[in-house]
Design a protein around this motif. Structure first.
Motif: not given
Length: 369
Positions: A1-20, A42-44
């Motif tokens: 099994m490969g590495k999991r980037v986040t503990l939970f499945d990440p949601p879609a981007q919330d476009h009501s908020k800024s990118l940061i 995921p983190l950069w």
């Protein structure tokens, strides 16, 4: 099994908020306790870096601590240590400890962990608004007399379109010059940049979102101040400089899509300035003897402190001025100091950072002989 980037499945981007805001979003991990959080997305991992961008650990630790503090308390200081390089392919767990809840001050510690090991730790202090009384002492270093970029205000249609898809990372930065650039004393030089979060930070995020965004940005270019004041090129050899110079003159010849994309975003004057610096560095290589040649072998942050002076009185999505300098370097380390002002002249924060700054050696260290 490969590495999991986040503990939970990440949601879609919330476009009501800024990118940061999306980048720094946290998810509670209630199964592990009431004060445990994890990165939602995921983190950069910057190219060439040992691990994730340090500003993410700083900002998300601050965000996690603020979730445990009443709204009428704001952070005034945080002291951080980078313990291990963070792996962008593994979730981070932020454990908040409620050290003290006083009438005027609240203390929290946050430990960021991966695979059960601490990669980052910070202690934060919060003060209650108005706890200093009606009469207070007051002074602040004035903002340098510089002209800020004339860009659309955050939230305007033009600003949002400029910060849309393909607009780059969650914050933007522009050069504002180097004071005392020609000085022979490295401690006299001051590196200035304009910084701000992209787009408009949401009202829902409140002042906490602006503080987290500022914390994220403070780690950018910081320890690099040491190499800048010493005028040591970030490129490791004349061959790499020659390659970059050729690329700047003939960007269509590039095979690397990332570099090509970055070059396309440069304004003409910025590309010309970079060409001038590369040509100057090549000339320096040609004139210098082997004893004068210096190359950065390793540069990594060890600790990072932020003193927040006016946490309620600024917007991180508006242009701010940062000024960095280095009072000392030696023993394979360097110290940098950073001051940040809002465009209306308010001193927002003062930061310090010490890091490993090692040059490539002609001879191995004594410990290895």
């Amino acid at each position: 099994m490969g590495k999991r980037v986040t503990l939970f499945d990440p949601p879609a981007q919330d476009h009501s908020k800024s990118l940061i805001e999306n980048v720094l979003d946290l998810t509670p991990v209630v199964d592990l306790g009431p004060d445990v959080f994890t990165n939602t997305r995921p983190l950069w991992h910057p190219r060439g870096a040992r691990g994730i961008y340090g500003g993410a650990a700083i900002a998300q630790s601050l965000a996690a601590a603020m979730l445990t503090v009443p709204a009428d308390y704001a952070v005034h200081s945080m002291h951080c240590y980078f313990v291990l390089a963070g792996d962008s392919e593994i979730p981070i767990l932020y454990h908040v400890e409620r050290v003290r809840d006083g009438k005027s001050f609240i203390t929290r510690t946050v430990q960021a962990r991966q695979r059960g090991r601490p990669i980052f730790t910070t202690t934060l202090s919060f003060s209650r608004v108005g706890s200093g009384g009606e009469k207070t002492v007051h002074h602040a270093v004035p903002k340098p007399e510089v002209k800020f970029p004339e860009d659309p205000a955050p939230g305007s249609l033009k600003a949002l379109s400029n910060a849309g898809g393909g607009g780059g990372g969650p914050f933007e930065s522009r050069k504002a010059g180097i004071l005392n650039r020609s000085s022979s004393n490295q401690e006299d030089k001051k590196i200035r940049r304009y910084i701000r979060a992209r787009g408009a930070i949401s009202e829902q995020g409140g002042y906490q979102a602006h503080l987290s965004a500022l914390a994220y940005i403070t780690d950018s270019y910081f320890i690099g101040t040491i190499s800048l004041v010493h005028d040591i090129p970030r490129f490791s050899s004349p061959g790499e400089l020659e390659k970059l110079l050729k690329a700047l003159k003939n960007p269509s010849d590039l095979d690397d899509e990332d570099i090509h994309s970055a070059l396309k975003e440069l304004k003409e004057e910025e590309a010309a300035e970079l060409r001038r610096r590369v040509e100057g560095a090549l000339s320096k290589y040609a004139k210098a003897g082997d004893d004068d040649h210096k190359e950065i072998g390793m540069m990594v942050s060890l600790d990072h402190s932020i003193y927040f002076h006016n946490p309620w009185a600024f917007r991180a999505d508006e242009w701010m001025l940062t000024e960095m300098e280095s009072p000392w370097a030696g023993e394979g380390r360097g110290l940098a100091i950073q001051k940040i002002w809002s465009s209306d002249g308010l001193l927002i924060a003062t930061c310090t950072q010490e890091g490993v700054v090692r040059l490539k050696q002609d001879k191995p260290p004594l410990s290895k002989i």
